[in-house]
Design an enzyme around this catalytic site. Structure first.
Site, PDB file in Angstrom:
ATOM      1  NE  ARG A  52      -4.068  -1.798   2.410  1.00  0.00           N
ATOM      2  CZ  ARG A  52      -4.415  -2.192   3.564  1.00  0.00           C
ATOM      3  NH1 ARG A  52      -4.373  -1.289   4.562  1.00  0.00           N
ATOM      4  NH2 ARG A  52      -5.444  -2.944   3.413  1.00  0.00           N
ATOM      5  CB  THR A  53       0.246   4.541  -1.518  1.00  0.00           C
ATOM      6  OG1 THR A  53       0.124   3.944  -2.969  1.00  0.00           O
ATOM      7  CG2 THR A  53       1.165   5.783  -1.382  1.00  0.00           C
ATOM      8  CG  LEU A  54       3.030   3.078   3.872  1.00  0.00           C
ATOM      9  CD1 LEU A  54       4.318   2.568   4.574  1.00  0.00           C
ATOM     10  CD2 LEU A  54       2.056   2.805   4.867  1.00  0.00           C
TER      11      LEU A  54
END
Lengths: 244, 223
Positions: free
Chosen positions: A22-24
């Site tokens: 996931r994009t953090l």
């Protein structure tokens, strides 16, 4: 970076399984996009910077692209996510063309599609880290809309992303009016971009202005704005407080 | 000093207020048209009101992306209902659907604060008020959104709502005439705009009665 991704940050949205896909946070980012409606269509402006945190890593990033026959997309935020969005739109336009039915997706439809994509990614807790501006003309109808990374969307006579909301929108609210000429529109956009250049740390002095009308779209060659630094206070900045 | 971490919230509050008042043979639904985020105004002309069925209109404030998704969901479900039942959904039926739709996302809610207004099958005005996860109630009037704390007490005072503790249960549908209710709504929003920073710009009023649906606008403070 590999090891850091698996460490859970304090304010984590992740469940017990650490999903490292996931994009953090964003890596290479573009700053504001500003756009307005004018007599013949839409004018949009964005600089060409791609920042890597506080480093100005890329200086020729095209943050505005034509979409199909009738639309122009400008993006701020993560550049790789913008490229992914362009890929989705490529496919969307391809399928639209393959119908070969004389119809083509207008800016309203593309904006709606983008809104659904952004919102769906937000629902899966894996957002596309962009603020998008979508403008275009179809059948004489001008359209200008925007969508954020969590799916908030609206249309208006003038829009901006990021710092543009703080610095450019007030100028546009004061000086925008119906049926701006092309020259007036460009002058107004340049005024906004100049303020952003002075005051936005991530802005660079290399920008493009894009235009879209019923006839089609053009994106200008990169150019820079004239700036003024000869204010007397700049000449001797520590005059009032030597040693600070 | 630890490195600055970017973080994001899946929710945002885009502000605004909604009101609905039920009358003997009409229903007034109103909402302002301002859309904000934080201390910024995103746009001054965004409608929070959505027509779900012939005699059923919903006004929602909160997180705009969720509101939009909710409106689309309900519109799609209504279309299916029309195909299956060959008629429009009644307001009470839509009210139940909205409640179920909201509760469906009980564990990742639609951040949407709704008032549903319309005419029931007898042509009498009805208003339903909701929280974000679907608990709802049929009432004579309601307000939701950022200005609701300012608006609701004023409506309680002016519409002289009978105590819900009284028996037999008294209907809170107002005896006011349509024009008076519209006037009250205008007054209420003008007041809310004074003190609520998220309410203002323009007021959109929708009136449903036996003749159909009518729309009206009024300017509000832009600061």
């Amino acid at each position: 970076m590999q090891f850091m991704a698996s460490k859970q940050p304090e304010n984590s949205l992740l469940g017990p399984e650490s999903d490292s896909q996931r994009t953090l946070y964003p890596y290479v980012t573009g700053t504001s996009v500003v756009a307005l409606k004018y007599k013949d269509g839409i004018l949009m402006a964005a600089d060409m910077g791609g920042s890597y945190g506080s480093t100005l890593r890329y200086k020729s990033v095209e943050r505005m692209k034509p979409i199909g026959k009738h639309s122009l997309l400008g993006a701020s935020g993560e550049i790789s996510d913008f490229q992914e969005i362009l890929h989705y739109l490529d496919e969307l336009i391809l399928y639209d063309n393959m119908w070969d039915d004389g119809n083509s997706l207008g800016p309203k439809e593309v904006h709606n599609y983008l809104t659904r994509v952004m919102y769906n990614r937000r629902n899966k807790f894996n957002p596309l880290w962009n603020s998008l501006v979508l403008g275009g003309v179809k059948n004489g109808q001008k359209y200008l809309g925007t969508v954020s990374m969590i799916g908030v969307n609206f249309e208006d006579n003038h829009v901006a992303t990021g710092f543009g909301n703080h610095l450019a929108r007030p100028i546009l609210r004061q000086e925008w009016h119906e049926n701006l000429s092309f020259e007036d529109g460009v002058r107004l956009l340049e005024k906004c971009m100049r303020v952003l250049l002075y005051r936005d740390r991530s802005a660079i002095n290399k920008l493009q202005i894009a235009k879209i009308t019923e006839e089609g779209s053009t994106i200008s060659q990169p150019y820079s704005l004239k700036t003024y630094w000869e204010f007397s206070a700049f000449a001797n900045p520590a005059q009032g407080a030597v040693g600070s | 000093m630890t490195k600055q971490q970017a973080n994001w919230s899946p929710y945002d509050n885009n502000g605004g207020s909604c009101v609905a008042i039920a009358g003997a043979d009409y229903c007034v639904i109103a909402a302002d048209t301002r859309m904000s985020t934080g201390y910024n105004i995103l746009t001054r002309e965004y409608s929070k009101i959505c027509k779900l069925a012939d005699k059923c209109v919903m006004a929602s404030s909160g997180f705009q992306a969720d509101v939009k998704a909710l409106q689309k969901q309900l519109a799609a479900r209504h279309l299916i209902y029309q195909h299956q039942h060959n008629k429009q959904m009644s307001c009470p039926a839509m009210a139940q659907l909205l409640s179920n739709t909201l509760y469906y996302k009980r564990f990742f809610p639609y951040y949407s604060f709704n008032v549903l207004g319309g005419l029931d099958n007898e042509g009498k005005g009805c208003v339903f008020t909701y929280d974000a996860v679907g608990s709802y109630e049929k009432v004579g009037y309601s307000s939701q959104g950022s200005g609701s704390t300012l608006i609701m007490p004023f409506l309680d005072n002016q519409l002289k709502s009978p105590s819900p503790l009284l028996l037999p249960v008294q209907d809170a549908v107002t005896p006011l005439v349509e024009a008076e209710a519209v006037d009250l709504v205008k007054t209420v929003f003008a007041s809310a705009s004074e003190r609520d920073i998220y309410t203002g710009d323009k007021l959109e009023i929708v009136v449903i009665n036996a003749d159909g649906i009518r729309r009206e606008y009024m300017e509000l403070r832009k600061d």
